[in-house]
Motif scaffolding. Structure first.
Motif, PDB file in Angstrom:
ATOM      1  N   PRO A  23      31.067   7.900  57.182  1.00  0.00           N
ATOM      2  CA  PRO A  23      31.931   9.002  56.673  1.00  0.00           C
ATOM      3  C   PRO A  23      31.732   9.305  55.270  1.00  0.00           C
ATOM      4  CG  PRO A  23      33.182   7.361  57.802  1.00  0.00           C
ATOM      5  CD  PRO A  23      31.658   6.796  57.572  1.00  0.00           C
ATOM      6  N   GLY A  24      31.118   8.371  54.293  1.00  0.00           N
ATOM      7  CA  GLY A  24      30.729   8.753  53.160  1.00  0.00           C
ATOM      8  C   GLY A  24      29.560   9.629  52.848  1.00  0.00           C
ATOM      9  N   PHE A  25      28.740   9.463  53.890  1.00  0.00           N
ATOM     10  CA  PHE A  25      27.595  10.466  53.767  1.00  0.00           C
ATOM     11  C   PHE A  25      27.874  11.980  53.945  1.00  0.00           C
ATOM     12  CE2 PHE A  25      24.237  12.525  56.440  1.00  0.00           C
ATOM     13  CZ  PHE A  25      23.089  12.313  55.593  1.00  0.00           C
ATOM     14  N   GLY A  26      28.670  12.258  54.469  1.00  0.00           N
ATOM     15  CA  GLY A  26      29.024  13.709  54.693  1.00  0.00           C
ATOM     16  C   GLY A  26      29.615  14.481  53.562  1.00  0.00           C
ATOM     17  N   VAL A  27      30.084  13.711  52.517  1.00  0.00           N
ATOM     18  CA  VAL A  27      30.542  14.176  51.275  1.00  0.00           C
ATOM     19  C   VAL A  27      29.319  14.856  50.396  1.00  0.00           C
ATOM     20  CG1 VAL A  27      32.774  13.364  51.504  1.00  0.00           C
ATOM     21  CG2 VAL A  27      31.164  12.233  50.127  1.00  0.00           C
ATOM     22  N   LEU A  28      28.237  14.094  50.504  1.00  0.00           N
ATOM     23  CA  LEU A  28      27.030  14.374  49.630  1.00  0.00           C
ATOM     24  C   LEU A  28      26.601  15.597  49.804  1.00  0.00           C
ATOM     25  CD1 LEU A  28      25.037  10.844  50.485  1.00  0.00           C
ATOM     26  CD2 LEU A  28      26.568  11.406  48.313  1.00  0.00           C
ATOM     27  N   ARG A  29      26.037  16.054  48.699  1.00  0.00           N
ATOM     28  CA  ARG A  29      25.474  17.464  48.544  1.00  0.00           C
ATOM     29  C   ARG A  29      24.165  17.433  49.293  1.00  0.00           C
ATOM     30  NH1 ARG A  29      29.548  21.067  47.489  1.00  0.00           N
ATOM     31  NH2 ARG A  29      31.054  19.939  46.385  1.00  0.00           N
ATOM     32  N   TYR A  30      23.777  18.351  50.208  1.00  0.00           N
ATOM     33  CA  TYR A  30      22.644  18.440  50.872  1.00  0.00           C
ATOM     34  C   TYR A  30      21.601  18.731  50.029  1.00  0.00           C
ATOM     35  CZ  TYR A  30      19.596  20.134  54.656  1.00  0.00           C
ATOM     36  OH  TYR A  30      18.592  20.113  55.615  1.00  0.00           O
ATOM     37  N   GLN A  31      21.746  19.608  49.064  1.00  0.00           N
ATOM     38  CA  GLN A  31      20.570  19.974  48.213  1.00  0.00           C
ATOM     39  C   GLN A  31      19.823  18.711  47.543  1.00  0.00           C
ATOM     40  OE1 GLN A  31      21.016  21.909  44.011  1.00  0.00           O
ATOM     41  NE2 GLN A  31      20.652  23.863  45.283  1.00  0.00           N
ATOM     42  N   LEU A  32      20.565  17.881  47.047  1.00  0.00           N
ATOM     43  CA  LEU A  32      20.299  16.754  46.605  1.00  0.00           C
ATOM     44  C   LEU A  32      19.347  15.876  47.863  1.00  0.00           C
ATOM     45  CD1 LEU A  32      23.140  15.547  44.413  1.00  0.00           C
ATOM     46  CD2 LEU A  32      21.112  16.104  43.772  1.00  0.00           C
ATOM     47  N   LEU A  33      19.451  15.852  48.988  1.00  0.00           N
ATOM     48  CA  LEU A  33      18.676  15.243  49.822  1.00  0.00           C
ATOM     49  C   LEU A  33      17.398  16.004  50.013  1.00  0.00           C
ATOM     50  CD1 LEU A  33      21.686  14.157  50.720  1.00  0.00           C
ATOM     51  CD2 LEU A  33      21.064  13.917  52.919  1.00  0.00           C
ATOM     52  N   THR A  34      17.443  17.393  49.890  1.00  0.00           N
ATOM     53  CA  THR A  34      16.223  18.046  50.165  1.00  0.00           C
ATOM     54  C   THR A  34      15.407  17.902  48.972  1.00  0.00           C
ATOM     55  OG1 THR A  34      17.277  19.851  49.518  1.00  0.00           O
ATOM     56  CG2 THR A  34      17.064  19.653  51.540  1.00  0.00           C
ATOM     57  N   ALA A  35      15.942  17.794  47.909  1.00  0.00           N
ATOM     58  CA  ALA A  35      15.180  17.661  46.499  1.00  0.00           C
ATOM     59  C   ALA A  35      14.583  16.304  46.362  1.00  0.00           C
ATOM     60  CB  ALA A  35      16.140  17.980  45.247  1.00  0.00           C
ATOM     61  N   CYS A  36      15.353  15.423  46.691  1.00  0.00           N
ATOM     62  CA  CYS A  36      14.622  14.016  46.720  1.00  0.00           C
ATOM     63  C   CYS A  36      13.671  13.662  47.803  1.00  0.00           C
ATOM     64  CB  CYS A  36      15.989  12.999  47.187  1.00  0.00           C
ATOM     65  SG  CYS A  36      15.394  11.260  46.930  1.00  0.00           S
ATOM     66  N   ALA A  37      13.674  14.350  48.935  1.00  0.00           N
ATOM     67  CA  ALA A  37      12.867  14.275  49.990  1.00  0.00           C
ATOM     68  C   ALA A  37      11.689  14.927  49.420  1.00  0.00           C
ATOM     69  CB  ALA A  37      13.345  14.789  51.420  1.00  0.00           C
ATOM     70  N   GLY A  38      11.743  16.271  49.022  1.00  0.00           N
ATOM     71  CA  GLY A  38      10.753  17.140  48.467  1.00  0.00           C
ATOM     72  C   GLY A  38       9.775  16.245  47.323  1.00  0.00           C
ATOM     73  N   ALA A  39      10.470  15.703  46.498  1.00  0.00           N
ATOM     74  CA  ALA A  39       9.954  15.124  45.393  1.00  0.00           C
ATOM     75  C   ALA A  39       8.876  13.925  46.085  1.00  0.00           C
ATOM     76  CB  ALA A  39      10.838  14.567  44.374  1.00  0.00           C
TER      77      ALA A  39
END
Length: 256
Positions: free
Chosen positions: A156-172
């Motif tokens: 449940p805690g995963f859903g509140v994270l901001r998606y842009q931070l996931l894509t930025a992290c994976a992109g890097a």
């Protein structure tokens, strides 16, 4: 040590706006992130902005810079699905005594990090119902698994994270892997200006802290301005094959 786009050196704000500016002209205004990150990096000349060099000096895995160059609005593809890849506001190639490394810069005045993961999942599910060939849902699930491990999307805690931070992290991470760099920094370059809101800065800080806390398994609760945390080691599969040491930092520039 220039800032370049498509082989062209960007020597002025006019160059940056023309060849690497934001999609919408309304975003290119004084006091907002697109123009302020350009101003900061152009004004530094042969050096990186002072708040960036100060941040790098706080971590023992980074030494004095020997060389660097940067590209604004660089494509950062992290999977093989069609569609527009993630864009880095600035992608910087650097070298110190430890070797080459990559820094991807997310410029922020007080613009939000976008939708939450839960909102992105709901939108992907709705799109999938209309178009069974849509890859939106599997993209989110692959990001979750690569950064946080299997079944992360069920937390449940995963859903509140901001998606842009996931894509930025994976992109890097994926770009560092493509370049054979063993280190990657995801850097938030924040600009506090007369046009920004302290409440919105606080919201962004809380969103970044939540992301880093989950990424570190609760070991790193926050990222304060001027700090560089890590290295973090993500599971990687199915997006990243070669281990890359990930660091996350935040540098702030006050223009009020």
């Amino acid at each position: 040590m220039p800032v370049k786009k498509a082989g062209r050196i960007l020597a002025s704000l006019e160059d940056w706006a023309k060849y690497a500016g934001p999609k919408h002209a309304r975003q290119w205004v004084e006091g907002r992130s697109a123009q302020e990150v350009a101003r900061a990096w152009l004004a530094s000349g042969e050096e990186v902005p002072p708040e960036i060099s100060a941040l790098l000096a706080t971590h023992d895995r980074f030494g004095p810079l020997l060389a660097w160059d940067a590209e604004p609005e660089a494509k950062l593809r992290f999977d093989r699905f069609p569609g527009e890849p993630s864009n880095g506001d600035l992608v910087v190639s650097l070298e110190d005594s430890f070797g080459p490394y990559l820094m991807t810069v997310e410029a922020k005045a007080d613009e939000p990090y976008g939708a939450t993961v839960a909102q992105t999942l709901r939108a992907a599910q709705a799109k999938g119902h209309k178009n069974p060939r849509s890859k939106g849902l599997i993209r989110v699930k692959q990001l979750a698994e690569a950064l946080f491990g299997p079944c992360a999307d069920e937390d449940p805690g995963f859903g509140v994270l901001r998606y842009q931070l996931l894509t930025a992290c994976a992109g890097a991470l994926c770009e560092a892997e493509r370049r054979n760099d063993a280190r990657a920094i995801l850097l938030v370059h924040e600009f506090i200006t007369p046009k920004t809101s302290d409440a919105k800065h606080a919201r962004n800080a809380a969103d970044l802290d939540a992301f880093v806390s989950v990424l570190s398994g609760g070991k790193v609760p926050n990222v304060t301005p001027g700090s560089l945390v890590g290295p973090f080691h993500v599971p990687g599969h199915p997006l990243i094959t070669t281990p890359v040491d990930l660091f996350i930092g935040k540098a702030s520039r006050t223009l009020r």
